[in-house]
Design a protein around this motif. Structure first.
Motif, PDB file in Angstrom:
ATOM      1  N   ALA A 163      31.939  39.861   1.851  1.00 10.84           N
ATOM      2  CA  ALA A 163      33.321  39.891   2.323  1.00 10.84           C
ATOM      3  C   ALA A 163      33.631  41.191   3.057  1.00 10.84           C
ATOM      4  N   GLU A 164      33.105  42.293   2.557  1.00  9.51           N
ATOM      5  CA  GLU A 164      33.367  43.585   3.198  1.00  9.51           C
ATOM      6  C   GLU A 164      32.745  43.641   4.592  1.00  9.51           C
ATOM      7  N   GLU A 165      31.524  43.126   4.712  1.00  9.48           N
ATOM      8  CA  GLU A 165      30.863  43.095   6.015  1.00  9.48           C
ATOM      9  C   GLU A 165      31.629  42.188   6.985  1.00  9.48           C
ATOM     10  N   ALA A 166      32.058  41.031   6.498  1.00 16.97           N
ATOM     11  CA  ALA A 166      32.817  40.099   7.329  1.00 16.97           C
ATOM     12  C   ALA A 166      34.129  40.730   7.782  1.00 16.97           C
ATOM     13  N   PHE A 167      34.744  41.480   6.890  1.00 15.79           N
ATOM     14  CA  PHE A 167      36.001  42.163   7.228  1.00 15.79           C
ATOM     15  C   PHE A 167      35.782  43.164   8.366  1.00 15.79           C
ATOM     16  N   LYS A 168      34.674  43.901   8.310  1.00 16.67           N
ATOM     17  CA  LYS A 168      34.362  44.870   9.361  1.00 16.67           C
ATOM     18  C   LYS A 168      34.061  44.173  10.688  1.00 16.67           C
ATOM     19  N   VAL A 169      33.385  43.025  10.620  1.00 18.67           N
ATOM     20  CA  VAL A 169      33.075  42.253  11.822  1.00 18.67           C
ATOM     21  C   VAL A 169      34.368  41.814  12.509  1.00 18.67           C
ATOM     22  N   VAL A 170      35.308  41.320  11.707  1.00 19.11           N
ATOM     23  CA  VAL A 170      36.593  40.861  12.249  1.00 19.11           C
ATOM     24  C   VAL A 170      37.364  42.024  12.869  1.00 19.11           C
ATOM     25  N   SER A 171      37.363  43.167  12.195  1.00 15.24           N
ATOM     26  CA  SER A 171      38.079  44.338  12.714  1.00 15.24           C
ATOM     27  C   SER A 171      37.490  44.796  14.042  1.00 15.24           C
ATOM     28  N   ASN A 172      36.153  44.785  14.119  1.00 18.26           N
ATOM     29  CA  ASN A 172      35.492  45.184  15.361  1.00 18.26           C
ATOM     30  C   ASN A 172      35.789  44.191  16.487  1.00 18.26           C
ATOM     31  N   ALA A 173      35.753  42.906  16.163  1.00 16.80           N
ATOM     32  CA  ALA A 173      36.024  41.868  17.159  1.00 16.80           C
ATOM     33  C   ALA A 173      37.447  41.999  17.694  1.00 16.80           C
ATOM     34  N   PHE A 174      38.373  42.295  16.799  1.00 10.20           N
ATOM     35  CA  PHE A 174      39.768  42.454  17.235  1.00 10.20           C
ATOM     36  C   PHE A 174      39.933  43.672  18.135  1.00 10.20           C
ATOM     37  N   SER A 175      39.267  44.777  17.769  1.00  9.00           N
ATOM     38  CA  SER A 175      39.393  45.999  18.577  1.00  9.00           C
ATOM     39  C   SER A 175      38.857  45.788  19.994  1.00  9.00           C
ATOM     40  N   VAL A 176      37.895  44.889  20.129  1.00  8.40           N
ATOM     41  CA  VAL A 176      37.323  44.601  21.446  1.00  8.40           C
ATOM     42  C   VAL A 176      38.217  43.650  22.235  1.00  8.40           C
ATOM     43  N   LEU A 177      38.584  42.534  21.615  1.00  7.34           N
ATOM     44  CA  LEU A 177      39.355  41.518  22.342  1.00  7.34           C
ATOM     45  C   LEU A 177      40.787  41.947  22.638  1.00  7.34           C
ATOM     46  N   SER A 178      41.299  42.910  21.876  1.00  6.04           N
ATOM     47  CA  SER A 178      42.673  43.367  22.117  1.00  6.04           C
ATOM     48  C   SER A 178      42.742  44.455  23.182  1.00  6.04           C
ATOM     49  N   ASP A 179      41.563  44.924  23.635  1.00  4.50           N
ATOM     50  CA  ASP A 179      41.497  45.946  24.687  1.00  4.50           C
ATOM     51  C   ASP A 179      40.938  45.298  25.951  1.00  4.50           C
ATOM     52  N   SER A 180      41.715  45.291  27.012  1.00  2.00           N
ATOM     53  CA  SER A 180      41.320  44.568  28.232  1.00  2.00           C
ATOM     54  C   SER A 180      40.004  45.080  28.814  1.00  2.00           C
ATOM     55  N   ARG A 181      39.785  46.405  28.790  1.00  2.00           N
ATOM     56  CA  ARG A 181      38.546  46.960  29.350  1.00  2.00           C
ATOM     57  C   ARG A 181      37.340  46.562  28.502  1.00  2.00           C
ATOM     58  N   LYS A 182      37.459  46.719  27.187  1.00  2.00           N
ATOM     59  CA  LYS A 182      36.357  46.340  26.294  1.00  2.00           C
ATOM     60  C   LYS A 182      36.099  44.836  26.350  1.00  2.00           C
ATOM     61  N   ARG A 183      37.182  44.076  26.442  1.00  2.00           N
ATOM     62  CA  ARG A 183      37.034  42.621  26.495  1.00  2.00           C
ATOM     63  C   ARG A 183      36.250  42.198  27.733  1.00  2.00           C
ATOM     64  N   GLU A 184      36.519  42.848  28.858  1.00  2.00           N
ATOM     65  CA  GLU A 184      35.814  42.526  30.098  1.00  2.00           C
ATOM     66  C   GLU A 184      34.326  42.870  29.983  1.00  2.00           C
ATOM     67  N   GLN A 185      34.044  44.012  29.344  1.00  2.00           N
ATOM     68  CA  GLN A 185      32.646  44.404  29.143  1.00  2.00           C
ATOM     69  C   GLN A 185      31.947  43.440  28.184  1.00  2.00           C
ATOM     70  N   TYR A 186      32.662  43.026  27.162  1.00  2.00           N
ATOM     71  CA  TYR A 186      32.085  42.067  26.212  1.00  2.00           C
ATOM     72  C   TYR A 186      31.773  40.739  26.911  1.00  2.00           C
ATOM     73  N   ASN A 187      32.687  40.276  27.751  1.00  2.00           N
ATOM     74  CA  ASN A 187      32.477  39.018  28.470  1.00  2.00           C
ATOM     75  C   ASN A 187      31.264  39.105  29.400  1.00  2.00           C
ATOM     76  N   THR A 188      30.971  40.319  29.873  1.00  2.00           N
ATOM     77  CA  THR A 188      29.859  40.508  30.805  1.00  2.00           C
ATOM     78  C   THR A 188      28.535  40.734  30.090  1.00  2.00           C
ATOM     79  N   PHE A 189      28.551  41.626  29.089  1.00  2.00           N
ATOM     80  CA  PHE A 189      27.292  42.050  28.467  1.00  2.00           C
ATOM     81  C   PHE A 189      27.082  41.529  27.045  1.00  2.00           C
ATOM     82  N   GLY A 190      28.116  40.971  26.407  1.00  2.00           N
ATOM     83  CA  GLY A 190      27.961  40.477  25.041  1.00  2.00           C
ATOM     84  C   GLY A 190      28.386  41.496  24.003  1.00  2.00           C
ATOM     85  N   ALA A 191      28.094  41.203  22.738  1.00  2.00           N
ATOM     86  CA  ALA A 191      28.590  42.008  21.620  1.00  2.00           C
ATOM     87  C   ALA A 191      28.048  43.426  21.594  1.00  2.00           C
TER      88      ALA A 191
END
Length: 218
Positions: A163-191
Motif C-alpha cells: 500500500a505504501e509503494e502504491a501510494f507513492k506511485v499515485v503521488s508521483n503520477a499526480f505530480s507529473v500529470l498535474s504539471d503541463s511541462r512534465k505531462r508533455e515529457q511523459y507523453n513523449t518519453f514515458g514514465a
C-alpha cells in the motif's frame, strides 16, 4: 403587634400560595405542549413560593418525560453512529493465522484491489487514475480521482502489503500529470522521462557506427 405580624404573614402566605398555584397551572400547560424547560422553571418557582400538590404532581410528570427524552436521544445517537449517512463502514476482513485463530485484517477488499491495480500499472499514469488524456486537462477531475486514491491507499488507513509503494506511485503520477511541462515529457518519453536513459538518445553502438562512417581517412 404580634397578632398584626401574624396576620401579615398569613396574608403573605396566601398571596404566595395563589401565585404558586398559578405557576403550577401554567407549568402543566407547558408540560402538555412538550416545553419541558419552561415547565421545569415554573414548577421550581411554584415550589419555592408555596409547596402544593399540583406542583408536586407536575414535577413527577416532568421527571418521567425527561427520562423518556434522554432514552430517545441515546437511541438516536446509536443509530447515527451505526448507520451514518445510510452507509455502514466496511468491516475489516478476517484471515486465518497459522495457529488457526481468526485475526482481523487492517484493510478492505477494495483497498486490496486498488493496491494490486496500481502496482500492475505503475508506469501508466492515465490508467492509474482511470482517466483519458483529455480528462486530465480538467484539474478538478484529476484532483478528485487523486483524492479518492489517497484515501484508499494511505498507509495509515491501508495495511495491505504494498500500500505504501502504491501510494507513492499515485503521488508521483499526480505530480507529473498535474504539471503541463512534465505531462508533455511523459507523453513523449514515458514514465522514466526524468531519469538518464540511453533509449531516449542514440545507443553507444549507433554513435560509434555513425562516427566511423563520417570519418575521412587520408
Amino acid at each position: 403587634r404580634y397578632q398584626r405580624r401574624v396576620r401579615e404573614r398569613n396574608i403573605g402566605m396566601e398571596s404566595n400560595r395563589d401565585e404558586a398555584e398559578r405557576c403550577a397551572e401554567v407549568a402543566i400547560h407547558y408540560l402538555k405542549a412538550g416545553n419541558l424547560e419552561k415547565a421545569q422553571k415554573l414548577l421550581l418557582k411554584s415550589m419555592r413560593l408555596f409547596p402544593n400538590e399540583r406542583a408536586q404532581l407536575g414535577m413527577k410528570i416532568l421527571e418521567r418525560k425527561l427520562g423518556e427524552s434522554k432514552e430517545n436521544e441515546k437511541d438516536s445517537s446509536n443509530n447515527h453512529h451505526s448507520d451514518q449517512f445510510g452507509k455502514r463502514e466496511p468491516e475489516p476482513e478476517k484471515k486465518e493465522t497459522d495457529s488457526g485463530r481468526s485475526q482481523e485484517r487492517a484493510w478492505t477488499k477494495e483497498q486490496e484491489s486498488e493496491v494490486k491495480r496500481i502496482l500492475a500499472n505503475k508506469t501508466d499514469f492515465y490508467k492509474i487514475f482511470n482517466l483519458s488524456k483529455d480528462d486530465v486537462l480538467n484539474e478538478a477531475v484529476l484532483k478528485k480521482s487523486y483524492k479518492k486514491l489517497c484515501i484508499l491507499l494511505h498507509p495509515d488507513k491501508n495495511k495491505y502489503p504494498g500500500a505504501e509503494e502504491a501510494f507513492k506511485v499515485v503521488s508521483n503520477a499526480f505530480s507529473v500529470l498535474s504539471d503541463s511541462r512534465k505531462r508533455e515529457q511523459y507523453n513523449t518519453f514515458g514514465a522514466n522521462f526524468d531519469k538518464p536513459n540511453l533509449s531516449r538518445g542514440a545507443s553507444p553502438e549507433h554513435f560509434e557506427q555513425f562516427f566511423l562512417q563520417s570519418r575521412h581517412f587520408p
